[in-house]
Scaffold this motif. Sequence first.
Motif, mmCIF file in Angstrom:
data_model
loop_
_atom_site.group_PDB
_atom_site.id
_atom_site.type_symbol
_atom_site.label_atom_id
_atom_site.label_comp_id
_atom_site.label_asym_id
_atom_site.label_seq_id
_atom_site.Cartn_x
_atom_site.Cartn_y
_atom_site.Cartn_z
ATOM 1 N N SER A 1 -16.199 -3.028 11.965
ATOM 2 C CA SER A 1 -16.363 -3.920 10.813
ATOM 3 C C SER A 1 -15.087 -4.647 10.414
ATOM 4 O O SER A 1 -15.117 -5.496 9.520
ATOM 5 C CB SER A 1 -16.883 -3.117 9.609
ATOM 6 O OG SER A 1 -18.128 -2.526 9.889
ATOM 7 N N LEU A 2 -13.962 -4.320 11.039
ATOM 8 C CA LEU A 2 -12.681 -4.912 10.626
ATOM 9 C C LEU A 2 -12.671 -6.439 10.644
ATOM 10 O O LEU A 2 -12.083 -7.063 9.742
ATOM 11 C CB LEU A 2 -11.553 -4.364 11.497
ATOM 12 C CG LEU A 2 -11.220 -2.883 11.330
ATOM 13 C CD1 LEU A 2 -10.165 -2.461 12.336
ATOM 14 C CD2 LEU A 2 -10.763 -2.579 9.907
ATOM 15 N N PRO A 3 -13.309 -7.108 11.627
ATOM 16 C CA PRO A 3 -13.274 -8.577 11.620
ATOM 17 C C PRO A 3 -13.958 -9.204 10.403
ATOM 18 O O PRO A 3 -13.775 -10.395 10.142
ATOM 19 C CB PRO A 3 -14.010 -8.949 12.916
ATOM 20 C CG PRO A 3 -13.834 -7.764 13.807
ATOM 21 C CD PRO A 3 -13.897 -6.586 12.876
ATOM 22 N N ARG A 4 -14.722 -8.414 9.635
ATOM 23 C CA ARG A 4 -15.391 -8.946 8.454
ATOM 24 C C ARG A 4 -14.468 -9.043 7.246
ATOM 25 O O ARG A 4 -14.830 -9.653 6.234
ATOM 26 C CB ARG A 4 -16.589 -8.053 8.096
ATOM 27 C CG ARG A 4 -17.708 -8.089 9.111
ATOM 28 C CD ARG A 4 -18.700 -6.953 8.921
ATOM 29 N NE ARG A 4 -19.163 -6.822 7.535
ATOM 30 C CZ ARG A 4 -19.874 -5.792 7.078
ATOM 31 N NH1 ARG A 4 -20.170 -4.787 7.910
ATOM 32 N NH2 ARG A 4 -20.263 -5.753 5.818
ATOM 33 N N ILE A 5 -13.287 -8.450 7.327
ATOM 34 C CA ILE A 5 -12.377 -8.469 6.181
ATOM 35 C C ILE A 5 -11.798 -9.867 6.011
ATOM 36 O O ILE A 5 -11.181 -10.417 6.917
ATOM 37 C CB ILE A 5 -11.259 -7.434 6.355
ATOM 38 C CG1 ILE A 5 -11.851 -6.023 6.341
ATOM 39 C CG2 ILE A 5 -10.200 -7.578 5.253
ATOM 40 C CD1 ILE A 5 -10.847 -4.915 6.564
ATOM 41 N N GLY A 6 -12.012 -10.430 4.820
ATOM 42 C CA GLY A 6 -11.513 -11.772 4.541
ATOM 43 C C GLY A 6 -10.320 -11.805 3.612
ATOM 44 O O GLY A 6 -9.651 -12.833 3.504
ATOM 45 N N ALA A 7 -10.038 -10.708 2.922
ATOM 46 C CA ALA A 7 -8.900 -10.678 2.007
ATOM 47 C C ALA A 7 -7.593 -10.730 2.792
ATOM 48 O O ALA A 7 -7.487 -10.124 3.864
ATOM 49 C CB ALA A 7 -8.937 -9.402 1.168
ATOM 50 N N PRO A 8 -6.587 -11.444 2.293
ATOM 51 C CA PRO A 8 -5.266 -11.395 2.931
ATOM 52 C C PRO A 8 -4.807 -9.943 3.043
ATOM 53 O O PRO A 8 -4.793 -9.217 2.046
ATOM 54 C CB PRO A 8 -4.382 -12.194 1.976
ATOM 55 C CG PRO A 8 -5.330 -13.113 1.262
ATOM 56 C CD PRO A 8 -6.595 -12.328 1.106
ATOM 57 N N THR A 9 -4.456 -9.537 4.258
ATOM 58 C CA THR A 9 -4.237 -8.114 4.522
ATOM 59 C C THR A 9 -2.875 -7.864 5.146
ATOM 60 O O THR A 9 -2.458 -8.570 6.062
ATOM 61 C CB THR A 9 -5.339 -7.577 5.461
ATOM 62 O OG1 THR A 9 -6.619 -7.743 4.829
ATOM 63 C CG2 THR A 9 -5.127 -6.108 5.775
ATOM 64 N N LEU A 10 -2.191 -6.837 4.640
ATOM 65 C CA LEU A 10 -0.917 -6.382 5.189
ATOM 66 C C LEU A 10 -1.071 -4.944 5.644
ATOM 67 O O LEU A 10 -1.611 -4.100 4.922
ATOM 68 C CB LEU A 10 0.187 -6.468 4.133
ATOM 69 C CG LEU A 10 1.545 -5.872 4.541
ATOM 70 C CD1 LEU A 10 2.211 -6.734 5.604
ATOM 71 C CD2 LEU A 10 2.452 -5.729 3.316
ATOM 72 N N LEU A 11 -0.592 -4.645 6.847
ATOM 73 C CA LEU A 11 -0.538 -3.280 7.364
ATOM 74 C C LEU A 11 0.909 -2.824 7.366
ATOM 75 O O LEU A 11 1.789 -3.565 7.809
ATOM 76 C CB LEU A 11 -1.111 -3.211 8.779
ATOM 77 C CG LEU A 11 -2.625 -3.431 8.969
ATOM 78 C CD1 LEU A 11 -3.451 -2.608 7.994
ATOM 79 C CD2 LEU A 11 -3.011 -4.898 8.884
ATOM 80 N N VAL A 12 1.153 -1.611 6.859
ATOM 81 C CA VAL A 12 2.502 -1.051 6.807
ATOM 82 C C VAL A 12 2.479 0.278 7.548
ATOM 83 O O VAL A 12 1.738 1.202 7.187
ATOM 84 C CB VAL A 12 2.973 -0.834 5.355
ATOM 85 C CG1 VAL A 12 4.365 -0.207 5.350
ATOM 86 C CG2 VAL A 12 2.974 -2.157 4.595
ATOM 87 N N ALA A 13 3.301 0.386 8.583
ATOM 88 C CA ALA A 13 3.349 1.593 9.415
ATOM 89 C C ALA A 13 4.695 2.277 9.267
ATOM 90 O O ALA A 13 5.739 1.617 9.212
ATOM 91 C CB ALA A 13 3.124 1.227 10.882
ATOM 92 N N GLY A 14 4.684 3.603 9.188
ATOM 93 C CA GLY A 14 5.917 4.381 9.309
ATOM 94 C C GLY A 14 6.217 4.567 10.782
ATOM 95 O O GLY A 14 5.392 5.104 11.518
ATOM 96 N N ARG A 15 7.361 4.115 11.217
ATOM 97 C CA ARG A 15 7.669 4.133 12.652
ATOM 98 C C ARG A 15 7.684 5.550 13.218
ATOM 99 O O ARG A 15 7.408 5.751 14.403
ATOM 100 C CB ARG A 15 9.002 3.437 12.900
ATOM 101 C CG ARG A 15 9.263 3.132 14.359
ATOM 102 C CD ARG A 15 10.435 2.181 14.518
ATOM 103 N NE ARG A 15 10.106 0.837 14.055
ATOM 104 C CZ ARG A 15 11.006 -0.156 13.939
ATOM 105 N NH1 ARG A 15 12.280 0.089 14.211
ATOM 106 N NH2 ARG A 15 10.640 -1.342 13.525
ATOM 107 N N GLU A 16 7.959 6.546 12.375
ATOM 108 C CA GLU A 16 8.027 7.935 12.836
ATOM 109 C C GLU A 16 6.782 8.732 12.444
ATOM 110 O O GLU A 16 6.813 9.952 12.430
ATOM 111 C CB GLU A 16 9.272 8.612 12.253
ATOM 112 C CG GLU A 16 10.564 7.830 12.396
ATOM 113 C CD GLU A 16 10.911 7.535 13.846
ATOM 114 O OE1 GLU A 16 10.649 8.406 14.692
ATOM 115 O OE2 GLU A 16 11.435 6.440 14.111
ATOM 116 N N ASP A 17 5.702 8.066 12.128
ATOM 117 C CA ASP A 17 4.498 8.726 11.613
ATOM 118 C C ASP A 17 3.670 9.316 12.755
ATOM 119 O O ASP A 17 3.111 8.578 13.562
ATOM 120 C CB ASP A 17 3.659 7.701 10.833
ATOM 121 C CG ASP A 17 2.416 8.302 10.200
ATOM 122 O OD1 ASP A 17 2.175 9.513 10.372
ATOM 123 O OD2 ASP A 17 1.691 7.551 9.523
#
Length: 384
Positions: A197-213
């Motif tokens: 369902s991810l392609p249905r997201i229309g809101a401006p979206t930011l992903l934040v990853a911890g590099r050591e996670d």
Amino acid sequence: MTSSTDRTAPADGTLLHHRAEGAASAPPLLLGPSLGTSTALWDGVAPELSASHRVVRWDLPGHGRSPAGLIGPGATVADLAALVLALADSLGIDRFSYGGVSLGGAVGLHLAVHHPDRVAKLAVLCSSAHFNGAQPWEERAALVRAEGLGTLAESAGARWFTPGFTVPRLVEDQRTADPDAYAACCDALAAFDLRASLPRIGAPTLLVAGREDPATPPAHLREIADAVPGAGLVEIPGASHLAPAERPRAVLSALRAHFDGDVKRGMAVRREVLGDEHVDAAQARQSAFTSRFQDFISRYAWGEIWTDETLARRERSMITMTALVAHGHYDELAMHVRAARRNGLTPEEIGAVLLQTAVYCGVPAANSAFAVAQRVLAAERPGS
């Protein structure tokens, strides 16, 4: 008025506990926690975000001060999302921006897919569109229901943070959470898979990853970024699973840029209205003490208010001059008389605005305003 409130759910236990910060009139921003933590996860970030937003952080059921009975065995992320919407409705919040960590991020993804009319902007931190299948979470839920949370609390620091770093308050949150509610949250993670369902997201979206996670490594966030149209991805060096607690300044910088408006766009408008000479001088005077204020002006005043197309720039100039006269800010008035000329107002129209201020702001205020405007307009004439 800026305020901070910490509210428990009503006596009937129908709402999540939440903490609200910032002006009630500011754009709302809801912040969701990771499994095993509380609103304290956002302590290093939320107060700063509340300078420009009405920040509402909430506790998962059975965590912090939220009632445990809000969910039970077999709970889903949809159930948690429904609780968040009920909280927003109780606060009179219709449309909001949202940021969430891990399980809190999954709630944000669900809201953006299934309730797109409610989510203005979305940030998903150290989370995933799936959490490595059902089995690990089913096993954890069974362990917690049988033995409680003591064993998990002992290993929380290693699971959440890079070696040598910890936040005792968050580890204690893990230890004191309600085991049944915690297990129900594990059930929700076990059943969660939103990849299709991810392609249905229309809101401006930011992903934040911890590099050591190790729990939700950057590849999980990259998978979301690749599927959500126009999404951005930021990796935080030196951060593990609870990046807002371990690297709050880096997380704050990323969230500000996403939620508070485009600094570059705001700076462009600021230059168009005030002129390069003025902005360059302001930037040259900037110091470590004033840098955050200058950033705030560019993001909020120029990046959000002056870019709003509801009013034309001519109209904004007239309103601004009137407000400056009303409060006696004559140095600022000179700057905005020049801005009004750039926005297309004639000297006659500027005079008409100032004449109207004589009626509503007082003759002495208008007299001082006319003197300021006359000097500015005289400086435009050749040879002056």
